[in-house]
Scaffold this active site. Structure first.
Site, PDB file in Angstrom:
ATOM      1  N   HIS A   1      -7.048  -5.891  -2.075  1.00  0.00           N
ATOM      2  CA  HIS A   1      -6.039  -4.798  -1.376  1.00  0.00           C
ATOM      3  C   HIS A   1      -4.984  -5.859  -0.705  1.00  0.00           C
ATOM      4  CE1 HIS A   1      -3.982  -1.170  -1.122  1.00  0.00           C
ATOM      5  NE2 HIS A   1      -4.098  -1.066   0.103  1.00  0.00           N
TER       6      HIS A   1
ATOM      7  N   SER B   1       0.905  -0.966   0.094  1.00  0.00           N
ATOM      8  CA  SER B   1      -0.185  -0.113   0.017  1.00  0.00           C
ATOM      9  C   SER B   1       0.846   1.119   0.092  1.00  0.00           C
ATOM     10  CB  SER B   1      -0.894   0.072   1.207  1.00  0.00           C
ATOM     11  OG  SER B   1      -1.866   0.988   1.093  1.00  0.00           O
TER      12      SER B   1
ATOM     13  N   ASP C   1      -8.366  -5.171  -6.491  1.00  0.00           N
ATOM     14  CA  ASP C   1      -7.979  -3.989  -5.527  1.00  0.00           C
ATOM     15  C   ASP C   1      -8.669  -2.815  -6.210  1.00  0.00           C
ATOM     16  OD1 ASP C   1      -6.981  -2.359  -4.000  1.00  0.00           O
ATOM     17  OD2 ASP C   1      -4.868  -3.041  -4.093  1.00  0.00           O
TER      18      ASP C   1
END
Length: 682
Positions: A648, A536, A616
């Protein structure tokens, strides 16, 4: 004789922690405590055969009893969640998918018998509460706003939508890994006698807002007449963090707005006498990571006061105690959560715990004096614990573990050790992190190192267990694991957290490098043999690192932004980049471009593994594909790994096994050999 002794010694020697060990661990979670504080319910999850999913069961244990007294209540091939005791403590409601993919509520009598299905809602159930009299359930369920609680209408709408393309006329039309273009989460009343289901929150909005507080954003008044909930008050949810607390009669009627702050207001907690209400509040609009203050007001929201104005901590859990005289809350302080107390009338905030474990998911008994929680550390998986006044000191809280799932599973396995890490930032401020050292580390030994950059950026490496990026897996390979908490990280004050804004690749990057240097200077890491990895925002930082330094032998980037300008138009929660970069991309393109790793591709040199989930919607797969394309076009050793059925996070056990082994194998390739040999390897 000698051979026998040798075999006994070898059998007793601890072995390294492996990916299979991590995935085989049973996962304790979802604690609940009975109203009288006598029993604690919780869930235990494990990987199903084949690794396609997790299956779980509901357990119950006496709050003052040994782990051996724990009793399993459910036995199906199912996923269960959110156990909740009835007001009289005789029944437990829980969520289960035993009758299909949509989770429904089942109710189990603790005296014995089979669990009975209590809901049959087409949109399933996400959160649940008992009514005060135990005769109904208050649940949240996905509905078509035009249908509300009409099950037949919802089934027809779902069937029609399954044959049509996704169609959106608003933002937020998708979230994390699912489309939200047609349905809304509404708060419904489900009578247990089979009566008609009622919709308490009709209209085109989510209650509670998706991926905010969940069950924490729902509460009943002490007399059971009102239910408090949270919804986003602004018309365009994708650009707003303005959640407010509302109250609506359980019998139905008009909802009344309680809070009016510009930022997020949530976690409503009415006082035991019903005359006041407390909640958590962020002051600044558009900022999802502002400091959460403890607010208290009259029951209608008037005369609101901030009880935590004098302390630089951000509250998380919140509850009333001592008969309504005080409010207690948890907050992250450095690498651990601690408990604080403040008089409801105002005054100083007092720490009332000094826990050596991390504390999460508190469920509080009716009197506010006892709570169930999960506790863990970086080297100990989550267990269920009772949080209660410490022996001989009822002004302090202590945690007593009620389960021993992790301790049993990790017996005979060598685990790394944890140390704090500090350095001085370029502005003179102290910056923080942690180091995990390999098992058997001796002072003076330098090990190859892996720097793991956390996501967020408003997140942190804390002294807590992880089933995703677990540092022990890296330490087991003989590597020192550096866990930097650069500017932007939580737990070190709001100014520390705010400092990442408009500076994504500036001060935070410098902090990561300085904390890495500190680990090398301390003799814990070999500065000539290092790799870095992150997910991320951590994946973004890895991409940024590739254009700023070649000090690392290899990199791993998961779900990281490659082009922050394009990512603005790809993502779903637009308030996040608009806050971080100072406005929309079409108004402030210079800021987005300034911090875009794409600008520095011509400098990229470091071999990189790129991983991503195809579902995602937070950081879309195009960002990962772009990263890999840039690496390949530059002729840099690189590999792309895309999981078609993940979002994600890589959640399914079989996928997690592939992910961990690929990541560890990639790093091993570059740390085990000389740089030239590793780059030349197939």
């Amino acid at each position: 004789m000698f051979t026998s002794l040798l075999l006994v010694a070898l059998a007793a020697a601890p072995r390294p922690f492996t990916v299979d060990d991590l995935l085989a661990l049973e996962r304790a979670g979802d604690p609940a405590i009975s109203p009288d504080g006598a029993l604690v319910a919780y869930t235990v999850a494990r990987a199903a055969p084949g690794g396609e999913k997790l299956v779980s069961a509901v357990w119950v244990v006496p709050a003052r009893g040994p782990a051996a007294a724990a009793r399993r209540l459910t036995f199906g091939d199912e996923t269960v969640a959110a156990p909740a005791f009835s007001p009289d403590g005789r029944r437990i409601a829980f969520l289960s998918n035993r009758r299909g993919s949509a989770r429904q509520v089942f109710v189990l009598d603790l005296a014995g018998g089979e669990a009975a299905q209590a809901t049959d809602l087409p949109g399933g159930v996400s959160e649940l509460l008992w009514s005060a009299d135990g005769k109904a359930l208050l649940v949240t369920s996905d509905v078509d706003p035009a249908c509300g609680a009409d099950a037949a209408c919802n089934r027809r709408a779902t069937e029609a939508a399954s044959k049509a393309p996704h169609a959106a006329t608003r933002l937020l039309f998708r979230h994390w890994n699912e489309w939200r273009d047609r349905v809304r989460s509404h708060l419904l009343v489900v009578p247990l006698d089979g009566g008609a289901v009622r919709d308490l929150t009709p209209g085109d909005h989510d209650v509670p807002p998706s991926d905010r507080g969940g069950r924490r954003d729902l509460a009943l008044s002490p007399d059971g007449q009102l239910v408090y909930f949270v919804k986003v008050s602004d018309p365009v949810e994708a650009i707003s963090t303005n959640g407010d607390v509302y109250a609506v009669p359980v019998a139905g009627g008009e909802a009344r707005r309680i809070t009016t702050g510009e930022g997020w207001d949530g976690v409503p907690r009415p006082s035991p006498d019903g005359k006041r209400i407390a909640w958590l509040s962020m002051a600044r609009a558009g900022y999802e990571a502002d400091r959460l203050r403890v607010m208290v007001a009259d029951a209608d929201g008037k005369n609101a006061r901030d009880l935590t104005a004098t302390v630089d901590v951000s509250a998380q859990e919140l509850w009333w105690a001592r008969g309504g005289k005080v409010l207690r809350f948890t907050a992250l302080v450095g690498p651990r959560h601690q408990v604080f107390e403040v008089d409801a009338a105002g005054g100083s905030v007092r720490p009332i715990s000094r826990l050596s474990v991390n504390l999460n998911a508190l469920a509080v008994a009716r009197d506010g004096e006892l709570a169930a929680a999960t506790v863990d550390t970086l080297t100990a998986p989550p267990e269920i614990a009772l949080v209660a006044p410490a022996p001989r000191n009822d002004r302090a809280l202590a945690a007593t573990t009620l389960t021993a799932l992790g301790a049993r599973a990790l017996e005979g396995i060598a685990l790394g050790s944890v140390r704090p890490l500090e350095a001085t930032g370029k502005d003179g401020a102290t910056i923080h992190g942690l180091v995990v050292l390999p098992p058997g580390h001796r002072d003076g030994e330098r090990h190859p190192a892996v720097v793991l950059v956390h996501g967020g950026p408003q997140g942190a490496w804390i002294d807590g267990w992880s089933f995703r990026w677990n540092p022990l897996l890296y330490a087991a390979r003989g590597w020192t694991v550096v866990l930097p908490n650069p500017r932007g990280s939580t737990g070190y004050g709001q100014a520390y957290e705010d400092a990442v804004r408009n500076d994504w690749g500036g001060l935070p990057y410098d902090d990561v490098m300085r904390l890495t240097d500190a680990a090398v200077a301390a003799g814990l890491a070999d500065g000539a043999r290092m790799c870095a990895a992150g997910a991320s925002y951590g994946g973004y930082m890895v991409n940024w690192i590739n254009g700023q330094t070649d000090r690392f032998r290899c990199l791993v980037t998961h779900a990281g932004d490659f082009d922050t300008h394009a990512a603005y138009y790809d993502t779903e929660e637009l308030w996040f980049p608009e806050w971080e970069m100072g406005g929309p991309a079409y108004e402030n393109a210079e800021a987005y471009d300034r911090w875009s790793p794409r600008r520095f591709v011509s400098r990229w040199k470091t071999p990189t593994l790129v991983t991503h989930g195809e579902l995602d919607f937070r950081v879309t797969v195009t960002q990962g594909l772009s990263t890999f394309t840039a690496l390949q076009r530059r002729g840099i050793p690189s590999k792309l790994l895309v999981f078609p059925d993940e979002g994600h996070w890589i959640s399914k056990p079989r996928n997690a096994k592939v992910f961990h082994e690929e990541v560890l194998g990639w790093i091993e390739r570059f740390l085990a050999a000389g740089p030239a040999q590793a780059a030349a390897a197939p």
